[in-house]
Design a protein around this motif. Structure first.
Motif, PDB file in Angstrom:
ATOM      1  N   GLU A   2       5.174 -20.488  21.874  1.00  0.00           N
ATOM      2  CA  GLU A   2       6.520 -20.554  21.310  1.00  0.00           C
ATOM      3  C   GLU A   2       6.883 -19.238  20.612  1.00  0.00           C
ATOM      4  O   GLU A   2       8.008 -18.741  20.749  1.00  0.00           O
ATOM      5  N   GLN A   3       5.960 -18.665  19.876  1.00  0.00           N
ATOM      6  CA  GLN A   3       6.193 -17.391  19.189  1.00  0.00           C
ATOM      7  C   GLN A   3       6.469 -16.278  20.191  1.00  0.00           C
ATOM      8  O   GLN A   3       7.379 -15.457  20.004  1.00  0.00           O
ATOM      9  N   THR A  10       2.599 -19.766  31.996  1.00  0.00           N
ATOM     10  CA  THR A  10       2.483 -21.107  31.442  1.00  0.00           C
ATOM     11  C   THR A  10       1.075 -21.239  30.863  1.00  0.00           C
ATOM     12  O   THR A  10       0.227 -20.359  31.034  1.00  0.00           O
ATOM     13  N   ARG A  11       0.878 -22.344  30.200  1.00  0.00           N
ATOM     14  CA  ARG A  11      -0.452 -22.568  29.621  1.00  0.00           C
ATOM     15  C   ARG A  11      -1.518 -22.556  30.720  1.00  0.00           C
ATOM     16  O   ARG A  11      -2.597 -21.962  30.552  1.00  0.00           O
ATOM     17  N   GLN A  34       7.554 -16.529  23.347  1.00  0.00           N
ATOM     18  CA  GLN A  34       8.766 -16.756  24.132  1.00  0.00           C
ATOM     19  C   GLN A  34      10.042 -16.539  23.312  1.00  0.00           C
ATOM     20  O   GLN A  34      11.032 -16.014  23.812  1.00  0.00           O
ATOM     21  N   HIS A  35      10.026 -16.910  22.050  1.00  0.00           N
ATOM     22  CA  HIS A  35      11.232 -16.823  21.223  1.00  0.00           C
ATOM     23  C   HIS A  35      11.417 -15.448  20.593  1.00  0.00           C
ATOM     24  O   HIS A  35      12.541 -15.036  20.298  1.00  0.00           O
ATOM     25  N   GLU A  75      -0.209 -23.675  21.744  1.00  0.00           N
ATOM     26  CA  GLU A  75       1.197 -24.026  21.925  1.00  0.00           C
ATOM     27  C   GLU A  75       2.081 -23.237  20.969  1.00  0.00           C
ATOM     28  O   GLU A  75       3.162 -22.754  21.344  1.00  0.00           O
ATOM     29  N   GLU A  76       1.614 -23.083  19.733  1.00  0.00           N
ATOM     30  CA  GLU A  76       2.367 -22.303  18.760  1.00  0.00           C
ATOM     31  C   GLU A  76       2.476 -20.834  19.193  1.00  0.00           C
ATOM     32  O   GLU A  76       3.521 -20.194  19.029  1.00  0.00           O
TER      33      GLU A  76
END
Length: 602
Positions: A457-458, A565-566, A460-461, A453-454
């Protein structure tokens, strides 16, 4: 949040219980196909009791006492505390299939003195002496009494049992290769058992220094005393210290360690259940038992008659265990939930110890399982549930601390925060355990989900990429089917170690499930991930695994792309792994969208 962490901790303990159950059901089967089964010698014996203790081997060989020998009807012969000398006779024609081979006769009992006479066809004989009185005569460093038989002309074998300890003969006849494998298995399982107890001791010692709770201190002393007691019961004290300590110590070691165990059990029970607060009468009776145990411990050193001290210790143990069990029942009836896990653990241990005591007093049939597997399984289950009980008490202490924090003035605020910090440290330690796969000691799926999940986020941002590697051990089911789950566990542990040693510092590897492992590679392109996979593949292919020797793995690799996605990322990686298996296994396959390429295949 706290309740969720408690649930995770409980699930971790339940999973560990399943592992322990598996451990007790399967012995190490590394050489099962090559091994010949040992012969249980009990029913092969002819038994003669000598109340005078004066009859010699020459008297027996003269034939005078031939009619006094009685055939044994039991697999394991047990005579308890007796003043008689016990003679056991074996006819080699019935037990030695090939007299040209070398054999080993093992007597697992802790005995004061045991002598074996190998009588040849011409009437001459050779004697081997074992037992506590003759510990220097045994060349092999092992807990049992071992006798080697390698003379082809041996006609009869006589065993002479004597001394102050209970006389019994749990004995087996092994071919040499089978006996070597048996020793390897026993050392492995013994290491697992005592390693588990030592790990539990160290962990609870850490909690004691963190929380400063006396219950943890008494629990640590209890585990330590149980290790000592089990070691004396299994003759490990003789194996490790036989050449350094006097004979009298080993004669009395079971009674001494047994009384120490009872002493720390009572102290732990009184402190953990808070008997003085909830059951004052039980508290007072517990004090009487405490003094009774101290007197019994002193008597173990002073009274020369070992039979008296052993029987007193056993009777006292039954009384103490019933007292501890009833204490838990009544505290639980008073609404103290912390006693629920205590009751489960103590019920299991109480049952195992009572069975052991009844066998020792000859009330139920004597069997080696009662003194080996039964107490070991009882101790492990009891230790696990007492740890859960202590965990419950941590939560109770935390709630009490929070209530105190609301009513204390500013002068006590620092102490309250200090106590809360100690509890938080214990929580962090428990959380670490909940995120680690107990078998392989790498992150489990809970931890991998968080890292994944981390990474999303890394990516995508910050518009970066990352890659994942999914590997599956080839034909792993065949390992379990052919060699057993113990060997399968060894393979998994070795694979996890190789992965940790091969990946980069910034990568995360964990057990995804069963024989699958997942590697998360942050800020890594697909080409870089493929190279990492190939390096791991070669390391696994070239590694010599214990017992199974060579084991390979198949790899699926993919990288994050915009819009992933995951589920899409993992599905693509799983598809690449499937294609690697289709290509013949032991290779690396990657997928980026609908394009794939095979990197290597052996």
């Amino acid at each position: 949040m706290m309740k969720n962490k408690i649930k995770k901790t409980k699930l971790l303990f339940y999973f560990f219980i399943v592992l322990i159950f598996t451990f007790t059901q399967f012995s190490l089967p590394g050489h099962a196909e090559e091994r010949s089964e040992p012969i249980i010698l009990g029913k092969h014996y002819d038994i003669f009791r000598d109340p005078s203790k004066k009859i010699t081997i020459e008297d027996l060989l003269s034939g005078t006492y031939n009619k006094s020998f009685v055939a044994s009807k039991d697999d394991y012969v047990f005579f308890g505390h007796t003043n008689d000398t016990i003679w056991l006779r074996l006819d080699t024609e019935k037990i030695l299939k090939d007299k040209q081979k070398s054999y080993w006769l093992e007597v697992t009992d802790k005995l004061d003195s045991i002598e074996m006479y190998l009588v040849k066809e011409d009437g001459s004989y050779r004697v081997q002496k074992r037992g506590i009185s003759n510990v220097d005569d045994q060349n092999i460093h092992y807990r049992s009494n071992l006798f080697q038989i390698q003379e082809p002309s041996v006609k009869e074998i006589y065993l002479k049992l004597d001394g102050e300890l209970p006389l019994s003969s749990i004995s087996f006849l092994f071919a040499t290769d089978s006996f070597i494998n048996k020793i390897i298995d026993y050392k492995y399982l013994t290491g697992m058992f005592y390693g588990f107890l030592l790990a539990l001791l160290i962990y609870n010692l850490f909690l004691f220094f963190s929380l400063k709770e006396r219950a943890y201190f008494y629990y640590v002393l209890y585990i330590f005393s149980f290790i000592l007691y089990q070691a004396t019961l299994n003759s490990l004290d003789v194996e490790l210290l036989g050449k350094f300590l006097p004979k009298l110590f080993f004669i009395k070691s079971s009674a001494i360690s047994g009384n120490l165990l009872l002493l720390f059990m009572i102290l732990f029970c009184k402190e953990f259940l808070e008997l003085k607060k909830y059951l004052p009468r039980f508290h007072n009776f517990g004090n009487l038992l405490l003094w009774g145990t101290v007197l019994s411990l002193i008597a173990s050193f002073i009274i020369p008659d070992v039979a008296i001290t052993n029987n007193v210790t056993i009777i006292l143990a039954v009384v103490v265990f019933i007292f501890l069990w009833l204490s838990g029942i009544f505290v639980l009836l008073k609404g103290q939930k912390m006693a629920r896990y205590y009751m489960v653990g103590w019920t299991v241990l109480l049952g195992s110890i009572i069975v052991q005591a009844l066998a020792f007093l000859s009330i139920i049939p004597f069997h080696p399982v009662i003194f080996e597997e039964v107490p070991a399984v009882g101790a492990i289950f009891e230790s696990i549930f007492l740890s859960l009980a202590l965990g419950d008490k941590i939560n109770i202490i935390k709630k009490e601390t929070q209530e105190i924090q609301q009513i204390l003035n500013e002068s006590l605020e620092y102490k309250v925060k200090e106590r809360t910090q100690e509890l938080e440290n214990a929580k962090l330690e428990l959380e670490k355990l909940a995120n680690t796969d107990r078998l392989t000691q790498v992150p489990n799926r809970v931890r991998l989900d968080y890292v994944l999940e981390e990474a999303f986020e890394q990516a995508q941002h910050h518009e970066t990429t990352f890659s994942i590697i999914l590997l599956d051990i080839d034909y792993f089911k065949e390992v379990n089917d052919e060699f057993g789950h113990q060997v399968g566990d060894l393979v998994l542990m070795n694979v996890a170690q190789i992965l940790q040693n091969t990946i980069r510092e910034q990568d995360t590897v964990g057990r995804w499930g069963g024989e699958e492992f997942l590697v998360i590679c942050p800020q890594t392109t697909l080409d870089e991930a493929v190279k990492i996979s190939e390096k791991i593949r070669q390391q696994l292919e070239n590694y010599q695994f214990p017992i199974v020797q060579r084991k390979t793995s198949s790899f699926g690799v993919t990288s994050y792309v915009n819009g992933d996605t995951r589920n899409t990322l993992l599905s693509r990686c799983d598809k690449a792994l499937y294609q690697a298996k289709e290509q013949g296994r032991n290779c690396v396959e990657f997928l980026t969208d609908d394009v794939n390429d095979k990197i290597s295949c052996t």
